[in-house]
Design a protein around this motif. Structure first.
Motif, PDB file in Angstrom:
ATOM      1  N   ALA A 166       0.850  -1.193   0.000  1.00  0.00           N
ATOM      2  CA  ALA A 166       0.000   0.000   0.000  1.00  0.00           C
ATOM      3  C   ALA A 166       0.879   1.234   0.000  1.00  0.00           C
ATOM      4  CB  ALA A 166      -0.922   0.013   1.217  1.00  0.00           C
ATOM      5  N   GLU A 167       0.316   2.315  -0.505  1.00  0.00           N
ATOM      6  CA  GLU A 167       0.961   3.623  -0.422  1.00  0.00           C
ATOM      7  C   GLU A 167       0.063   4.510   0.428  1.00  0.00           C
ATOM      8  OE1 GLU A 167       2.980   5.528  -3.870  1.00  0.00           O
ATOM      9  OE2 GLU A 167       1.409   7.047  -3.606  1.00  0.00           O
ATOM     10  N   GLU A 168       0.653   5.159   1.422  1.00  0.00           N
ATOM     11  CA  GLU A 168      -0.144   5.942   2.353  1.00  0.00           C
ATOM     12  C   GLU A 168       0.445   7.343   2.503  1.00  0.00           C
ATOM     13  OE1 GLU A 168      -2.868   4.527   5.871  1.00  0.00           O
ATOM     14  OE2 GLU A 168      -0.769   4.130   6.289  1.00  0.00           O
ATOM     15  N   ARG A 169      -0.437   8.336   2.527  1.00  0.00           N
ATOM     16  CA  ARG A 169      -0.020   9.721   2.727  1.00  0.00           C
ATOM     17  C   ARG A 169      -0.771  10.283   3.923  1.00  0.00           C
ATOM     18  NH1 ARG A 169      -2.094  11.833  -1.447  1.00  0.00           N
ATOM     19  NH2 ARG A 169      -3.537  13.394  -0.671  1.00  0.00           N
ATOM     20  N   VAL A 170      -0.049  11.008   4.780  1.00  0.00           N
ATOM     21  CA  VAL A 170      -0.649  11.578   5.985  1.00  0.00           C
ATOM     22  C   VAL A 170      -0.466  13.091   5.955  1.00  0.00           C
ATOM     23  CG1 VAL A 170      -0.682  11.547   8.507  1.00  0.00           C
ATOM     24  CG2 VAL A 170      -0.015   9.484   7.250  1.00  0.00           C
ATOM     25  N   GLU A 171      -1.525  13.815   6.295  1.00  0.00           N
ATOM     26  CA  GLU A 171      -1.453  15.268   6.373  1.00  0.00           C
ATOM     27  C   GLU A 171      -2.409  15.771   7.451  1.00  0.00           C
ATOM     28  OE1 GLU A 171      -3.379  17.283   2.912  1.00  0.00           O
ATOM     29  OE2 GLU A 171      -3.592  15.218   2.159  1.00  0.00           O
ATOM     30  N   THR A 172      -2.257  17.021   7.816  1.00  0.00           N
ATOM     31  CA  THR A 172      -3.166  17.627   8.787  1.00  0.00           C
ATOM     32  C   THR A 172      -4.149  18.535   8.055  1.00  0.00           C
ATOM     33  OG1 THR A 172      -1.602  19.440   9.174  1.00  0.00           O
ATOM     34  CG2 THR A 172      -1.511  17.564  10.682  1.00  0.00           C
ATOM     35  N   VAL A 173      -5.400  18.476   8.474  1.00  0.00           N
ATOM     36  CA  VAL A 173      -6.458  19.277   7.862  1.00  0.00           C
ATOM     37  C   VAL A 173      -7.440  19.697   8.947  1.00  0.00           C
ATOM     38  CG1 VAL A 173      -6.301  18.085   5.630  1.00  0.00           C
ATOM     39  CG2 VAL A 173      -7.907  17.256   7.377  1.00  0.00           C
ATOM     40  N   LEU A 174      -8.389  20.549   8.566  1.00  0.00           N
ATOM     41  CA  LEU A 174      -9.544  20.839   9.407  1.00  0.00           C
ATOM     42  C   LEU A 174     -10.734  20.080   8.831  1.00  0.00           C
ATOM     43  CD1 LEU A 174      -9.188  24.694   9.996  1.00  0.00           C
ATOM     44  CD2 LEU A 174      -8.513  22.829  11.524  1.00  0.00           C
ATOM     45  N   ALA A 175     -11.584  19.578   9.687  1.00  0.00           N
ATOM     46  CA  ALA A 175     -12.756  18.837   9.233  1.00  0.00           C
ATOM     47  C   ALA A 175     -13.761  19.791   8.583  1.00  0.00           C
ATOM     48  CB  ALA A 175     -13.410  18.117  10.407  1.00  0.00           C
ATOM     49  N   THR A 176     -14.488  19.270   7.606  1.00  0.00           N
ATOM     50  CA  THR A 176     -15.600  20.035   7.052  1.00  0.00           C
ATOM     51  C   THR A 176     -16.720  20.061   8.093  1.00  0.00           C
ATOM     52  OG1 THR A 176     -16.711  18.101   6.100  1.00  0.00           O
ATOM     53  CG2 THR A 176     -15.011  19.176   4.756  1.00  0.00           C
ATOM     54  N   PRO A 177     -17.696  20.973   7.945  1.00  0.00           N
ATOM     55  CA  PRO A 177     -18.819  20.985   8.897  1.00  0.00           C
ATOM     56  C   PRO A 177     -19.512  19.625   9.010  1.00  0.00           C
ATOM     57  CG  PRO A 177     -18.818  23.003   7.628  1.00  0.00           C
ATOM     58  CD  PRO A 177     -17.758  22.131   7.022  1.00  0.00           C
ATOM     59  N   ARG A 178     -19.699  18.932   7.878  1.00  0.00           N
ATOM     60  CA  ARG A 178     -20.335  17.612   7.916  1.00  0.00           C
ATOM     61  C   ARG A 178     -19.489  16.615   8.683  1.00  0.00           C
ATOM     62  NH1 ARG A 178     -19.733  12.900   4.941  1.00  0.00           N
ATOM     63  NH2 ARG A 178     -21.612  11.564   4.835  1.00  0.00           N
ATOM     64  N   GLU A 179     -18.183  16.598   8.392  1.00  0.00           N
ATOM     65  CA  GLU A 179     -17.293  15.653   9.067  1.00  0.00           C
ATOM     66  C   GLU A 179     -17.236  15.922  10.562  1.00  0.00           C
ATOM     67  OE1 GLU A 179     -14.198  14.922   5.329  1.00  0.00           O
ATOM     68  OE2 GLU A 179     -13.868  16.552   6.753  1.00  0.00           O
ATOM     69  N   ALA A 180     -17.161  17.199  10.938  1.00  0.00           N
ATOM     70  CA  ALA A 180     -17.109  17.546  12.353  1.00  0.00           C
ATOM     71  C   ALA A 180     -18.376  17.098  13.065  1.00  0.00           C
ATOM     72  CB  ALA A 180     -16.913  19.053  12.516  1.00  0.00           C
ATOM     73  N   LEU A 181     -19.527  17.221  12.397  1.00  0.00           N
ATOM     74  CA  LEU A 181     -20.792  16.799  12.994  1.00  0.00           C
ATOM     75  C   LEU A 181     -20.832  15.285  13.176  1.00  0.00           C
ATOM     76  CD1 LEU A 181     -23.637  17.672  13.932  1.00  0.00           C
ATOM     77  CD2 LEU A 181     -24.413  17.340  11.569  1.00  0.00           C
ATOM     78  N   LEU A 182     -20.376  14.537  12.177  1.00  0.00           N
ATOM     79  CA  LEU A 182     -20.393  13.084  12.259  1.00  0.00           C
ATOM     80  C   LEU A 182     -19.435  12.561  13.332  1.00  0.00           C
ATOM     81  CD1 LEU A 182     -20.494  12.101   8.466  1.00  0.00           C
ATOM     82  CD2 LEU A 182     -22.327  11.807  10.151  1.00  0.00           C
ATOM     83  N   ILE A 183     -18.267  13.192  13.428  1.00  0.00           N
ATOM     84  CA  ILE A 183     -17.268  12.744  14.408  1.00  0.00           C
ATOM     85  C   ILE A 183     -17.565  13.309  15.787  1.00  0.00           C
ATOM     86  CG2 ILE A 183     -14.783  12.706  14.946  1.00  0.00           C
ATOM     87  CD1 ILE A 183     -14.252  12.966  11.955  1.00  0.00           C
TER      88      ILE A 183
END
Length: 258
Positions: A196-213
């Motif tokens: 597998a190839e994997e990439r990691v980065e830092t982001v801010l969640a979208t409003p939808r993602e923040a609500l789900l999490i």
């Protein structure tokens, strides 16, 4: 002889040294932050932090200084805020290996119960970007599985998995979305993950993602993109995993390259 403040012992060696800028003056909030780390260690996991007023009196600083120090510790996952209740010492971060193991296996090794809540289960056209990653045509069908990731019933991430439909035609009928997908692919379908190839980065969640999490949209998140393939070298899976930066960390083992 000058009197020393409650924070003066931090101006020499110790953790605060890392926060001293070139001009040599320790930012007040940072000194309070280091003192709070000692308080957190004494209190222990789950304990309530003293009130802002108590901390201001203890460290002889303003509320703005205390709030900045506490805010950084919340972002780092050392403290957690509970609306209407207060601020508490957070549990240690969960550790996931950067390896070809599933989310389930990674948590179980730490004695933590994994879980999932299904959000989306569908067939759809791949589209241009996904098709390029999976080496298929844009109008080819893929299976899309989106789930909230749980650790001992706490929401810690959101995972979106895309699989080539031609490789797994019966998956949506046979698979229980609350269970480990990797275990099903391996044990029931005989799938071998060869790389597998994997990439990691830092982001801010979208409003939808923040609500789900169930997290603050301003909280930094860890975003992982993975494309996996089998022994034939053909990619069959792309995964987008979004994790709470205050609750998870990742570890890998490196070896020397000759």
């Amino acid at each position: 002889m000058p009197t020393s403040s409650p924070l003066s012992r931090l101006s020499a060696d110790g953790p605060v040294r890392d926060g001293i800028p070139d001009h040599g003056r320790v930012p007040r909030y940072y000194a309070v932050k280091v003192e709070l780390l000692a308080v957190i260690a004494e209190l222990g996991e789950g304990s309530a932090l003293p009130t802002e007023r108590e901390l201001c009196e203890r460290f002889e600083v303003s509320r703005a200084t205390v709030r900045q120090a506490v805010g950084e510790l919340v972002l780092e996952g050392r403290l957690s805020r509970r609306q209407g209740s207060g601020t508490y010492v957070a549990p240690p971060k969960l550790v996931q290996p950067l390896a070809l193991v599933s989310y389930t296996e990674g948590l179980r090794r730490q004695g933590i119960r994994p879980g999932r809540t299904l959000i989306t289960l569908e067939r759809r056209a791949a589209g241009t970007g996904l098709a390029a990653d999976l080496r298929i045509e844009p109008d080819s069908e893929v299976l899309h599985l989106e789930r909230v990731l749980l650790a001992d019933d706490e929401r810690v991430g959101l995972e979106s998995t895309f699989l080539r439909a031609d490789k797994f035609p019966t998956l949506l009928d046979d698979f229980d979305p609350e269970q480990s997908l990797y275990a099903h692919l391996r044990d029931e379908l005989g799938v071998v993950f060869d790389g597998a190839e994997e990439r990691v980065e830092t982001v801010l969640a979208t409003p939808r993602e923040a609500l789900l999490i169930g997290t603050n949209p301003a909280l930094p998140m860890l975003l992982m993109h993975r494309v996996s393939w089998g022994p034939d070298g053909e990619p069959f899976e792309r995964v987008r995993s979004l994790y709470r930066g205050d609750r998870l960390s990742f570890v890998t083992r490196l070896s020397r390259v000759e």
